[in-house]
Scaffold this motif. Structure first.
Motif, PDB file in Angstrom:
ATOM      1  N   TYR A  30      -1.585  -2.462  13.428  1.00 41.68           N
ATOM      2  CA  TYR A  30      -2.271  -3.878  13.515  1.00 41.68           C
ATOM      3  C   TYR A  30      -3.509  -3.891  12.269  1.00 41.68           C
ATOM      4  O   TYR A  30      -3.729  -4.886  11.778  1.00 41.68           O
ATOM      5  CB  TYR A  30      -2.835  -3.817  14.734  1.00 41.68           C
ATOM      6  CG  TYR A  30      -3.803  -5.191  15.106  1.00 41.68           C
ATOM      7  CD1 TYR A  30      -2.945  -6.456  14.942  1.00 41.68           C
ATOM      8  CD2 TYR A  30      -5.367  -5.036  14.974  1.00 41.68           C
ATOM      9  CE1 TYR A  30      -3.864  -7.502  15.424  1.00 41.68           C
ATOM     10  CE2 TYR A  30      -5.870  -6.111  15.242  1.00 41.68           C
ATOM     11  CZ  TYR A  30      -5.319  -7.434  15.154  1.00 41.68           C
ATOM     12  OH  TYR A  30      -6.022  -8.362  15.502  1.00 41.68           O
ATOM     13  N   ILE A  31      -4.138  -2.799  12.010  1.00 42.71           N
ATOM     14  CA  ILE A  31      -5.392  -2.726  11.239  1.00 42.71           C
ATOM     15  C   ILE A  31      -4.794  -2.913   9.788  1.00 42.71           C
ATOM     16  O   ILE A  31      -5.303  -3.726   8.968  1.00 42.71           O
ATOM     17  CB  ILE A  31      -6.064  -1.865  11.235  1.00 42.71           C
ATOM     18  CG1 ILE A  31      -6.842  -1.396  12.532  1.00 42.71           C
ATOM     19  CG2 ILE A  31      -7.163  -1.486  10.073  1.00 42.71           C
ATOM     20  CD1 ILE A  31      -7.503  -0.241  12.863  1.00 42.71           C
TER      21      ILE A  31
ATOM     22  N   PHE B 272     -11.929  -0.448  13.160  1.00 47.14           N
ATOM     23  CA  PHE B 272     -11.487   0.181  14.234  1.00 47.14           C
ATOM     24  C   PHE B 272     -12.003   0.245  15.535  1.00 47.14           C
ATOM     25  O   PHE B 272     -11.774   1.062  16.366  1.00 47.14           O
ATOM     26  CB  PHE B 272     -11.726   1.715  13.872  1.00 47.14           C
ATOM     27  CG  PHE B 272     -10.923   2.103  12.580  1.00 47.14           C
ATOM     28  CD1 PHE B 272      -9.648   2.486  12.629  1.00 47.14           C
ATOM     29  CD2 PHE B 272     -11.544   2.063  11.332  1.00 47.14           C
ATOM     30  CE1 PHE B 272      -8.886   2.838  11.527  1.00 47.14           C
ATOM     31  CE2 PHE B 272     -10.869   2.476  10.220  1.00 47.14           C
ATOM     32  CZ  PHE B 272      -9.575   2.745  10.077  1.00 47.14           C
TER      33      PHE B 272
ATOM     34  N   THR C 167      -0.009   9.750  14.679  1.00 47.49           N
ATOM     35  CA  THR C 167      -1.157   9.147  13.672  1.00 47.49           C
ATOM     36  C   THR C 167      -1.327  10.054  12.567  1.00 47.49           C
ATOM     37  O   THR C 167      -1.082   9.971  11.197  1.00 47.49           O
ATOM     38  CB  THR C 167      -2.240   8.439  14.060  1.00 47.49           C
ATOM     39  OG1 THR C 167      -2.934   9.700  14.799  1.00 47.49           O
ATOM     40  CG2 THR C 167      -2.066   7.195  15.033  1.00 47.49           C
TER      41      THR C 167
ATOM     42  N   SER D 143     -12.882  -2.303  18.886  1.00 44.88           N
ATOM     43  CA  SER D 143     -11.903  -3.094  20.090  1.00 44.88           C
ATOM     44  C   SER D 143     -11.763  -4.488  19.530  1.00 44.88           C
ATOM     45  O   SER D 143     -10.931  -5.209  20.459  1.00 44.88           O
ATOM     46  CB  SER D 143     -12.348  -2.754  21.444  1.00 44.88           C
ATOM     47  OG  SER D 143     -13.776  -3.630  21.404  1.00 44.88           O
TER      48      SER D 143
ATOM     49  N   ALA E   4      -7.129   5.827  13.023  1.00 48.20           N
ATOM     50  CA  ALA E   4      -6.801   5.058  14.149  1.00 48.20           C
ATOM     51  C   ALA E   4      -6.474   5.830  15.335  1.00 48.20           C
ATOM     52  O   ALA E   4      -5.657   7.122  15.408  1.00 48.20           O
ATOM     53  CB  ALA E   4      -5.483   4.106  13.769  1.00 48.20           C
ATOM     54  N   SER E   5      -6.696   5.239  16.684  1.00 45.99           N
ATOM     55  CA  SER E   5      -6.253   5.997  17.808  1.00 45.99           C
ATOM     56  C   SER E   5      -4.859   6.141  18.045  1.00 45.99           C
ATOM     57  O   SER E   5      -4.403   6.908  18.902  1.00 45.99           O
ATOM     58  CB  SER E   5      -7.177   5.715  18.964  1.00 45.99           C
ATOM     59  OG  SER E   5      -6.737   4.058  19.246  1.00 45.99           O
ATOM     60  N   THR E   6      -3.996   5.100  17.662  1.00 40.02           N
ATOM     61  CA  THR E   6      -2.592   5.172  18.009  1.00 40.02           C
ATOM     62  C   THR E   6      -1.967   4.266  16.939  1.00 40.02           C
ATOM     63  O   THR E   6      -2.502   3.701  16.050  1.00 40.02           O
ATOM     64  CB  THR E   6      -2.322   4.190  19.332  1.00 40.02           C
ATOM     65  OG1 THR E   6      -2.734   2.821  19.106  1.00 40.02           O
ATOM     66  CG2 THR E   6      -3.075   4.571  20.672  1.00 40.02           C
TER      67      THR E   6
ATOM     68  N   SER F 247       0.224   1.919  17.031  1.00 39.27           N
ATOM     69  CA  SER F 247       0.096   0.571  16.810  1.00 39.27           C
ATOM     70  C   SER F 247      -1.146  -0.208  16.221  1.00 39.27           C
ATOM     71  O   SER F 247      -1.148  -1.147  15.651  1.00 39.27           O
ATOM     72  CB  SER F 247       0.386  -0.011  18.350  1.00 39.27           C
ATOM     73  OG  SER F 247      -0.695   0.582  19.228  1.00 39.27           O
ATOM     74  N   SER F 248      -2.165   0.609  16.665  1.00 37.87           N
ATOM     75  CA  SER F 248      -3.490  -0.031  16.098  1.00 37.87           C
ATOM     76  C   SER F 248      -3.842   0.180  14.787  1.00 37.87           C
ATOM     77  O   SER F 248      -4.317  -0.499  14.087  1.00 37.87           O
ATOM     78  CB  SER F 248      -4.670   1.142  16.861  1.00 37.87           C
ATOM     79  OG  SER F 248      -4.684   2.147  16.812  1.00 37.87           O
TER      80      SER F 248
ATOM     81  N   THR G 147      -1.580   9.416  21.262  1.00 41.06           N
ATOM     82  CA  THR G 147      -2.811   8.984  21.315  1.00 41.06           C
ATOM     83  C   THR G 147      -3.621  10.263  20.981  1.00 41.06           C
ATOM     84  O   THR G 147      -3.246  11.401  21.314  1.00 41.06           O
ATOM     85  CB  THR G 147      -3.261   8.300  22.428  1.00 41.06           C
ATOM     86  OG1 THR G 147      -3.085   9.256  23.641  1.00 41.06           O
ATOM     87  CG2 THR G 147      -2.830   7.005  23.057  1.00 41.06           C
TER      88      THR G 147
ATOM     89  N   THR H 228     -10.870  -8.173  17.099  1.00 42.79           N
ATOM     90  CA  THR H 228      -9.864  -8.671  15.953  1.00 42.79           C
ATOM     91  C   THR H 228     -10.446  -8.761  14.789  1.00 42.79           C
ATOM     92  O   THR H 228     -11.167  -9.790  14.612  1.00 42.79           O
ATOM     93  CB  THR H 228      -9.247  -9.832  16.507  1.00 42.79           C
ATOM     94  OG1 THR H 228      -8.948  -9.507  17.859  1.00 42.79           O
ATOM     95  CG2 THR H 228      -8.212 -10.277  15.720  1.00 42.79           C
TER      96      THR H 228
END
Length: 494
Positions: free
Chosen positions: A405-406, A234, A343, A236, A397-399, A401-402, A4, A238
């Motif tokens: 996902y994006i 980016f 990242t 919180s 992105a902060s992580t 996984s995010s 992170t 969906t």
């Protein structure tokens, strides 16, 4: 969680003196400028000392607890440089001095920037329970790289002996100290040593103010204006397919106008003092290849990585395979330089992979027939820009996984909102794209050439024309009106 991106102390951030703040524009800059030229009447040294002290005041306004660290870094590197330049040391001792200097710089950078990242990853793997929350000194990445280049060049015998005040100003010079560009001693110290720079030059002051106005407008009106759309991808929520793309593109243009705006403001401020800073941007989104992109984006970092990492690793001198390995190592470390998070590493690795593919294509692909040149250039431009946008998702992105996902939402057209709001937002992003792709850049508008030390066109007189004066006044007014209560530059985090 390991990977992170680190948070920031809000009180410390709120206290910073920013280029886009009323305190800086209406108090610090006029006082510093006036004091510089007044001191210049008593000689170059007085003006240099005044500007160095003013730079420390600027830094202490946001980072007072790290002023001692900055001064210690300056003293340490100047001493090592003195050993390499003035002392007739045997080769082994010279190399030992260089090693001590570079290792000392990297150790300090590593403790403040990467110790927490390392502890978080060890905790994730071995459950050590150890976490470190170390406050990052603003600008440490920039002034560390600046001084490493100085030491390496001193070891190579490419540095003249500089007086301590001039060296201290070279490192602490406030227009570049917080977020670059990464300066080179050969460009800057000779300018600080010239007595004519301590006398006011109305033409340079006017041109500097105009360039500053353009940069301020980029920051407060363009970069800050599109920031709310970034949360579509980016935030919180969906995002749908179109929202993910709008958010990713919004960040792509926000980052460009934010960082290029800072660079313009730095150049403009420095020009008022009669000092020419190197360019950091040359319309990078107009690039038709990743190689070309890195010749245009954050140009001073690209030059540093090439001259002090890629070439010492061997560059392209040891065969094709090692050339690609060196590219990957250089770009991965370049990504890590931006921040202690996986990242950033992935972002750097992606660009390393892009560069390898680009070089391989240049080597193996057949030449394009002239009748298909326009189509090929358009395809190259679109592919380059798309590749850059995809990489920016990891950068923002902060992580990991995010980011993944994006990207998955960007690749899934089955989920589309496409309402009235998305149409308006898409049109808004398209306006930014038109500016980035079609509009002339600041150095073209202003005729700025830092190598030739000229600005304002061949005759050097056109900025005084009423049309340019009125336009600059309007841009400056819009930039000042667009100033928010607090709006940090993105590259302050690095």
């Amino acid at each position: 969680m390991a990977g992170t991106k680190p948070g920031h102390d809000e009180k410390q951030r709120q206290g910073r003196m920013l280029f886009n703040s009323y305190l800086f524009i209406f108090l610090f800059l006029p006082v510093t400028l006036a004091g510089y030229f007044i001191c210049g009447r008593f000689g170059n040294l007085a003006a240099v000392i005044w500007l160095a002290l003013a730079s420390l005041v600027f830094y202490s306004a946001s980072n007072w607890q790290f002023v001692a660290l900055l001064l210690g870094s300056v003293a340490f590197n100047y001493f090592i440089g003195w050993l390499l330049i003035a002392r007739k040391l045997p080769p082994r001792q010279r190399f030992a001095a260089l090693t001590a200097g570079v290792a000392g710089d990297l150790l300090v950078l590593g403790i403040f920037k990467y110790a927490g990242f390392l502890a978080a990853n060890l905790d994730a793997i071995f459950k050590t329970g150890i976490t470190l929350d170390i406050l990052l000194p603003v600008g440490i990445s920039f002034y560390t790289f600046t001084q490493i280049a100085f030491l390496v060049d001193a070891y190579r015998g490419q540095v003249a002996r500089y007086a301590l005040p001039h060296y201290a100003l070279f490192v602490t010079y406030f227009p570049h100290l917080i977020a670059g560009p990464i300066l080179h001693h050969k460009d800057m110290v000779p300018q600080f040593e010239r007595s004519e720079t301590t006398r006011p030059n109305p033409h340079l002051i006017l041109c500097g103010l105009m360039i500053f106005a353009i940069g301020l407008f980029k920051k407060t009106c363009l970069a800050d204006g599109i920031q709310p759309l970034v949360s579509l991808a980016f935030g919180s929520g969906t995002p749908t397919f179109d929202q993910a793309w709008i958010g990713a593109l919004a960040y792509t243009f926000q980052l460009y106008f934010d960082f290029s705006g800072y660079s313009d403001m730095a150049i403009g401020i420095s020009l008022m003092f009669g000092i020419f800073l190197p360019l950091n941007f040359n319309s990078p989104y107009k690039a038709q290849s990743i190689i070309d992109f890195w010749r245009r984006w954050h140009m001073t970092l690209s030059q540093f990585l090439r001259d002090y990492l890629y070439i010492p690793l061997g560059g392209n001198r040891r065969g094709t395979v090692l050339r690609y390995v060196n590219l990957m190592i250089t770009m991965a470390l370049g990504g890590l330089w931006h921040g202690a998070a996986w990242t950033f590493v992935i972002w750097g690795v992606l660009h390393g992979l892009y560069l390898c593919i680009n070089h391989a294509w240049n080597h193996f692909a057949p030449p394009v027939a002239p009748r298909f040149a326009r189509v090929a250039n358009l395809a190259a431009f679109m592919l380059t820009f798309l590749s850059v946008v995809v990489a920016w998702v990891f950068f923002r992105a902060s992580t990991l996984s995010s980011a993944i996902y994006i990207l998955s939402r960007m690749g899934d057209p089955s989920h589309v909102a496409f309402g009235r709001a998305e149409v308006v937002q898409g049109a808004f992003v398209a306006c930014y794209a038109a500016l980035a792709f079609l509009a002339p850049n600041t150095q073209t508008i202003m005729g700025y050439d830092h190598k030739a030390r000229t600005v304002g066109g061949a005759a050097g007189a056109w900025p005084a024309r009423p049309l340019f004066l009125y336009a600059s006044a309007a841009v400056l007014a819009l930039g000042i009106l667009g100033i928010q209560q607090y709006s940090e530059f993105i590259y302050f985090r690095f």
